[in-house]
Write an enzyme that holds these catalytic residues in place. Structure first.
Site, short mmCIF file in Angstrom:
data_model
loop_
_atom_site.label_atom_id
_atom_site.label_comp_id
_atom_site.label_asym_id
_atom_site.label_seq_id
_atom_site.Cartn_x
_atom_site.Cartn_y
_atom_site.Cartn_z
N TYR A 289 -1.40 -10.29 9.08
CA TYR A 289 -2.36 -11.16 8.39
C TYR A 289 -3.29 -11.99 9.28
O TYR A 289 -4.23 -12.58 8.78
CB TYR A 289 -1.62 -12.09 7.42
CG TYR A 289 -0.97 -11.32 6.28
CD1 TYR A 289 -1.75 -10.82 5.25
CD2 TYR A 289 0.39 -11.05 6.28
CE1 TYR A 289 -1.17 -10.10 4.21
CE2 TYR A 289 0.98 -10.33 5.25
CZ TYR A 289 0.19 -9.86 4.22
OH TYR A 289 0.75 -9.13 3.20
N VAL B 159 0.88 -1.18 0.00
CA VAL B 159 0.00 0.00 0.00
C VAL B 159 0.91 1.22 0.00
O VAL B 159 1.94 1.24 0.69
CB VAL B 159 -0.93 -0.02 1.25
CG1 VAL B 159 -1.69 1.30 1.39
CG2 VAL B 159 -1.91 -1.19 1.16
N PHE C 178 7.94 -17.13 -2.71
CA PHE C 178 7.30 -16.38 -3.80
C PHE C 178 6.96 -14.99 -3.34
O PHE C 178 7.00 -14.69 -2.17
CB PHE C 178 6.02 -17.13 -4.26
CG PHE C 178 5.11 -17.48 -3.14
CD1 PHE C 178 4.16 -16.58 -2.68
CD2 PHE C 178 5.21 -18.72 -2.50
CE1 PHE C 178 3.33 -16.92 -1.62
CE2 PHE C 178 4.37 -19.06 -1.45
CZ PHE C 178 3.44 -18.16 -1.00
N LEU D 270 -5.44 -2.26 2.69
CA LEU D 270 -5.12 -3.69 2.70
C LEU D 270 -6.37 -4.51 3.04
O LEU D 270 -6.62 -5.55 2.42
CB LEU D 270 -4.00 -4.00 3.70
CG LEU D 270 -3.73 -5.50 3.87
CD1 LEU D 270 -3.12 -6.08 2.61
CD2 LEU D 270 -2.85 -5.78 5.07
N ARG E 224 -2.84 2.49 6.79
CA ARG E 224 -3.68 2.54 7.99
C ARG E 224 -5.01 3.25 7.78
O ARG E 224 -5.49 3.97 8.62
CB ARG E 224 -2.91 3.22 9.17
CG ARG E 224 -1.56 2.63 9.48
CD ARG E 224 -1.59 1.14 9.77
NE ARG E 224 -0.22 0.67 10.00
CZ ARG E 224 0.56 0.14 9.04
NH1 ARG E 224 0.10 0.01 7.79
NH2 ARG E 224 1.77 -0.26 9.32
C1 COA Z 1 1.33 -3.97 5.47
C2 COA Z 1 0.51 -3.02 4.63
C3 COA Z 1 0.15 -3.70 3.30
C4 COA Z 1 -0.77 -2.68 5.42
O1 COA Z 1 -1.62 -1.91 4.61
P1 COA Z 1 -2.71 -0.91 5.25
O2 COA Z 1 -3.58 -0.44 4.14
O3 COA Z 1 -2.04 0.09 6.08
O4 COA Z 1 -3.53 -1.89 6.19
P2 COA Z 1 -4.98 -1.61 6.79
O5 COA Z 1 -5.18 -0.12 6.97
O6 COA Z 1 -6.02 -2.31 6.00
O7 COA Z 1 -4.78 -2.29 8.19
C5 COA Z 1 -5.67 -3.13 8.78
C6 COA Z 1 -5.29 -3.32 10.22
O8 COA Z 1 -4.02 -3.95 10.30
C7 COA Z 1 -3.13 -3.15 11.07
N1 COA Z 1 -1.83 -3.20 10.42
C8 COA Z 1 -1.59 -3.10 9.10
N2 COA Z 1 -0.27 -3.20 8.88
C9 COA Z 1 0.31 -3.37 10.06
C10 COA Z 1 1.64 -3.54 10.46
N3 COA Z 1 2.65 -3.51 9.55
N4 COA Z 1 1.91 -3.70 11.76
C11 COA Z 1 0.89 -3.69 12.67
N5 COA Z 1 -0.40 -3.55 12.33
C12 COA Z 1 -0.68 -3.39 11.04
C13 COA Z 1 -3.71 -1.75 11.00
O9 COA Z 1 -3.35 -0.97 12.10
C14 COA Z 1 -5.20 -2.03 10.99
O10 COA Z 1 -5.64 -2.32 12.30
P3 COA Z 1 -6.82 -1.48 12.95
O11 COA Z 1 -7.98 -1.69 12.03
O12 COA Z 1 -6.99 -2.13 14.29
O13 COA Z 1 -6.33 -0.08 12.98
C15 COA Z 1 1.26 -1.69 4.34
O14 COA Z 1 1.64 -1.14 5.58
C16 COA Z 1 2.49 -1.87 3.48
O15 COA Z 1 2.42 -1.74 2.27
N6 COA Z 1 3.65 -2.12 4.13
C17 COA Z 1 4.93 -2.24 3.43
C18 COA Z 1 4.99 -3.45 2.48
C19 COA Z 1 4.68 -4.74 3.17
O16 COA Z 1 5.18 -5.04 4.24
N7 COA Z 1 3.80 -5.53 2.52
C20 COA Z 1 3.40 -6.82 3.02
C21 COA Z 1 4.07 -7.87 2.19
S1 COA Z 1 3.83 -9.47 2.89
#
Ligand code: COA
Length: 396
Positions: free
Chosen positions: A123, A84, A396, A94, A90
């Site tokens: 996740y 994202v 992957f 996701l 946040r």
């Molecule tokens: C991880 C990632 C995809 C999360 O996307 P996002 O759009 O911020 O996630 P959401 O807003 O849908 O989050 C849903 C919930 O998960 C929590 N959450 C999301 N990512 C989190 C993280 N890295 N650590 C802790 N909590 C997290 C959010 O706080 C939220 O909880 P809440 O509803 O209680 O506030 C984004 O931070 C990202 O792109 N990170 C860098 C790349 C990465 O690590 N990708 C994953 C590859 S496996």
């Protein structure tokens, strides 16, 4: 989630998704040449994008099959490329992607989804649980002597990368795979793209046993200071103990190498048992490997083998409602039931015990599975018993 729409991307949008994902991992956009190499792993229809006025998030998957305890295979989505934009995190992007993806997988009859997580807290809320763990280790070549009773191994054939790319998929498909492993049809191009980039020479080996090819390894060697070198195992699979010992016999015999590094290997891989000094093999890391999500709980439960007396499990799925319910699970049948439950658990905890990565009683002790009485924990351990540690072994 406010005003964000999720849809499958068109082919001409894949590269933007790739750039967005790379940026989320703090990597540059990549060259045209790199894109051409990874392009084949973007499967049409399986690349999702989240949009406000523009692309702000992405997640994709590859179709594959998952090996479950007992050896059966079920339809699997290998989920990857999740990112994202940093200015949109946040706020539920996701969550929208995951919910859309899971609904789409359920609609297509996929039994399970799996992924490698960059961080632990991401996740679980979507029903994924740690399927199994992996060990990284380092073998000191100077200290490592094979015991006299270590299997001799068969013939080792060295291949160049073009030939390896042609032949290894067939060798892998014919191997007996352990629970947690997956088919690799769409995955190989990405591996060989990686093996062809970088300066360190890449080597492929095939082990030949009495009945033909029964194992293989891919490795790279980097020169350290002076004439010493480090050998990094990129991929190693064996169909039997002789092939495993034979491949390691070869790796430990490569001249000028001081250290052999193997990352993310199965927990029950017996390298030190082959050595006169077991401490020549040093564990450097223990991590979670893949995370698993049962998309169709009934189909997944029915596909694997179970042991001992049947139990009724009450499963709660916060995302895919159709999975919530009670299941009678035993060696002879798996069915939905109205009988009272012996144990209650979330779909993520079910995934954790599904492939044999965790003892159910450990999850009971941790407060993550509720049981009718303490005897149920012991019966759950017997029910879910597996012989080998689960391991995916395909990054992957
Ligand atoms: C991880 C990632 C995809 C999360 O996307 P996002 O759009 O911020 O996630 P959401 O807003 O849908 O989050 C849903 C919930 O998960 C929590 N959450 C999301 N990512 C989190 C993280 N890295 N650590 C802790 N909590 C997290 C959010 O706080 C939220 O909880 P809440 O509803 O209680 O506030 C984004 O931070 C990202 O792109 N990170 C860098 C790349 C990465 O690590 N990708 C994953 C590859 S496996």
């Amino acid at each position: 989630m406010n005003d964000v729409a999720v849809r499958a991307l068109r082919d001409d949008e894949f590269r933007s998704a790739h750039r967005l994902f790379r940026a989320a991992l703090h990597a540059g956009p990549g060259t045209d040449e790199e894109w051409e190499r990874v392009r084949p792993v973007f499967q049409p229809g399986r690349v999702l994008g989240a949009f406000d006025e523009q692309l702000v998030g992405t997640a994709r998957s590859m179709d594959a099959e998952l090996v479950v305890p007992g050896g059966a295979r079920v339809p699997l989505a290998a989920v990857t490329g999740v990112g994202v934009r940093a200015d949109r995190t946040r706020r539920g992007v996701l969550t929208g992607l995951m919910r859309t993806q899971l609904a789409e997988l359920a609609g297509r009859g996929v039994s399970a989804a799996t992924l490698y997580a960059t961080e632990g807290p991401i996740y679980g809320r979507f029903g994924y649980g740690i399927a199994g763990r992996a060990r990284s280790y380092t073998v000191s070549r100077q200290r490592a002597r094979l015991r006299p009773d270590a299997p001799e191994g068969g013939r080792i054939e060295m291949l160049d990368l073009d030939e390896a790319e042609r032949r290894l998929p067939e060798v892998y498909s014919a191997l007996p795979l352990r629970p947690g492993m997956m088919s690799r049809d769409r995955w190989w191009p990405g591996l060989f793209a990686g093996m062809r980039s970088g300066d360190d020479p890449a080597v492929a080996l095939v082990h030949h046993g009495a009945d033909g090819p029964d194992g293989f390894a891919l490795y790279r060697v980097s020169r350290d200071s002076g004439m010493s070198a480090t050998l990094r195992v990129v991929d190693l699979h064996s169909g039997n103990a002789t092939a495993f010992a034979g491949l390691w016999r070869f790796l430990l015999g490569v001249d000028l190498v001081d250290t052999v590094i193997a990352r993310n290997r199965p927990l029950d891989e017996p390298v030190e048992l082959l050595l006169t000094d077991p401490r020549a093999c040093e564990t450097t890391e223990l991590t979670d490997e893949t995370w698993l999500r049962l998309v169709d709980v009934e189909a997944a439960l029915a596909a694997r083998t179970w042991h001992g007396a049947p139990l009724v499990l009450e499963v709660t799925d916060p995302v895919l409602d159709h999975n919530t319910g009670r299941y009678r699970v035993g060696p002879d049948e798996v069915s939905r039931t109205d009988e009272p439950a012996d144990a209650a658990l979330g779909v993520a905890e079910l995934a954790m015990i599904f492939a044999g990565g965790w003892l159910p009683s450990a999850l009971v002790d941790a407060g993550r599975i509720s049981v009718l009485d303490p005897g149920v924990a012991v019966r759950l351990d017997e029910l879910a018993r597996t012989r080998r540690a689960p391991w995916c072994g395909t990054f992957f």
